[in-house]
Design a protein around this motif. Sequence first.
Motif, PDB file in Angstrom:
ATOM      1  N   GLY A 129       0.786  -1.221   0.000  1.00 34.92           N
ATOM      2  CA  GLY A 129       0.000   0.000   0.000  1.00 34.92           C
ATOM      3  C   GLY A 129       0.819   1.273   0.000  1.00 34.92           C
ATOM      4  N   GLN A 130       2.137   1.155  -0.193  1.00 38.77           N
ATOM      5  CA  GLN A 130       3.002   2.337  -0.252  1.00 38.77           C
ATOM      6  C   GLN A 130       3.917   2.253  -1.457  1.00 38.77           C
ATOM      7  OE1 GLN A 130       5.377   2.920   3.250  1.00 38.77           O
ATOM      8  NE2 GLN A 130       3.746   4.009   4.298  1.00 38.77           N
ATOM      9  N   VAL A 131       4.192   3.404  -2.046  1.00 35.45           N
ATOM     10  CA  VAL A 131       5.087   3.500  -3.189  1.00 35.45           C
ATOM     11  C   VAL A 131       6.032   4.671  -2.934  1.00 35.45           C
ATOM     12  CG1 VAL A 131       5.200   3.977  -5.669  1.00 35.45           C
ATOM     13  CG2 VAL A 131       3.368   2.540  -4.766  1.00 35.45           C
ATOM     14  N   VAL A 146       6.574   9.535  -0.121  1.00 33.04           N
ATOM     15  CA  VAL A 146       5.929   8.238   0.012  1.00 33.04           C
ATOM     16  C   VAL A 146       4.444   8.457  -0.282  1.00 33.04           C
ATOM     17  CG1 VAL A 146       5.332   6.351   1.573  1.00 33.04           C
ATOM     18  CG2 VAL A 146       7.595   7.404   1.705  1.00 33.04           C
ATOM     19  N   VAL A 147       3.907   7.617  -1.153  1.00 31.34           N
ATOM     20  CA  VAL A 147       2.506   7.715  -1.541  1.00 31.34           C
ATOM     21  C   VAL A 147       1.789   6.491  -0.994  1.00 31.34           C
ATOM     22  CG1 VAL A 147       0.905   7.880  -3.479  1.00 31.34           C
ATOM     23  CG2 VAL A 147       3.157   8.980  -3.628  1.00 31.34           C
ATOM     24  N   ASP A 148       0.769   6.720  -0.181  1.00 28.65           N
ATOM     25  CA  ASP A 148      -0.037   5.640   0.380  1.00 28.65           C
ATOM     26  C   ASP A 148      -1.285   5.463  -0.462  1.00 28.65           C
ATOM     27  OD1 ASP A 148       1.734   5.442   2.531  1.00 28.65           O
ATOM     28  OD2 ASP A 148       0.553   6.772   3.796  1.00 28.65           O
ATOM     29  N   LEU A 149      -1.699   4.200  -0.637  1.00 29.01           N
ATOM     30  CA  LEU A 149      -2.891   3.895  -1.422  1.00 29.01           C
ATOM     31  C   LEU A 149      -3.795   2.942  -0.646  1.00 29.01           C
ATOM     32  CD1 LEU A 149      -0.198   3.678  -3.581  1.00 29.01           C
ATOM     33  CD2 LEU A 149      -2.129   4.058  -5.061  1.00 29.01           C
ATOM     34  N   HIS A 153      -6.600   1.160  -4.873  1.00 27.08           N
ATOM     35  CA  HIS A 153      -5.507   1.851  -5.571  1.00 27.08           C
ATOM     36  C   HIS A 153      -5.723   3.354  -5.687  1.00 27.08           C
ATOM     37  CE1 HIS A 153      -4.250  -2.197  -6.430  1.00 27.08           C
ATOM     38  NE2 HIS A 153      -5.399  -2.410  -7.036  1.00 27.08           N
ATOM     39  N   LYS A 154      -6.473   3.934  -4.752  1.00 24.21           N
ATOM     40  CA  LYS A 154      -6.659   5.382  -4.693  1.00 24.21           C
ATOM     41  C   LYS A 154      -5.648   5.950  -3.698  1.00 24.21           C
ATOM     42  CE  LYS A 154     -10.593   6.228  -7.012  1.00 24.21           C
ATOM     43  NZ  LYS A 154     -10.819   7.296  -7.963  1.00 24.21           N
ATOM     44  N   ILE A 155      -5.068   7.097  -4.023  1.00 21.56           N
ATOM     45  CA  ILE A 155      -4.087   7.726  -3.153  1.00 21.56           C
ATOM     46  C   ILE A 155      -4.787   8.255  -1.907  1.00 21.56           C
ATOM     47  CG2 ILE A 155      -2.477   9.665  -2.953  1.00 21.56           C
ATOM     48  CD1 ILE A 155      -1.911   9.241  -5.984  1.00 21.56           C
ATOM     49  N   THR A 156      -4.241   7.898  -0.739  1.00 14.10           N
ATOM     50  CA  THR A 156      -4.820   8.317   0.531  1.00 14.10           C
ATOM     51  C   THR A 156      -3.919   9.244   1.317  1.00 14.10           C
ATOM     52  OG1 THR A 156      -3.899   6.399   1.680  1.00 14.10           O
ATOM     53  CG2 THR A 156      -6.127   6.177   0.750  1.00 14.10           C
TER      54      THR A 156
END
Length: 166
Positions: A129-131, A146-149, A153-156
């Motif tokens: 869940g992180q990229v 850091v992008v959490d999803l 697969h929606k960015i949170t």
Amino acid sequence: MNSNTTTRTHVRRTVLIAGLVAAVALPTGLMASARATTGGATAGAVAQRTVSGRSADDLTRVADFYGAYIDARLDAEDGGLAAELRKFYVRADYLGEVAKWEEANQADGILRAQNVPLKWTVKENGTAGQVALTLTWGQAVTTRLVVDLDRNHKITHIGTPGAGGN
């Protein structure tokens, strides 16, 4: 929601998807045309690049979003596409947080900057869940995010590595 609004939303999504498909298909078509023109040989020793992804993959999702978003921001005539991309890729409840961040920092809350990077790199972060995202501004000046999803697969959340809330 009236039928007119529903129709506009459908048309916007259709145009957005068509634009994303064209952005992926056009370079592929140009490479095929170049190979046909040169008999399949590449000019010089330049290796051919490829891009691949999967629709249900966080890494691909973030790469697709940031690639399209950066392109939309670079096209100064179309601020509407960047807004539509936000609505499509970022969870609605987090868009409010992005707006608050932008007001407090006078910068783009997706890029965490006032300008647009020259390039971007997306890689797995080792956590579900992180990229990890690296934005390069020039002369090796980078910003790491850091992008959490969520599981859809929606960015949170977008934040810096090691910061709370990631």
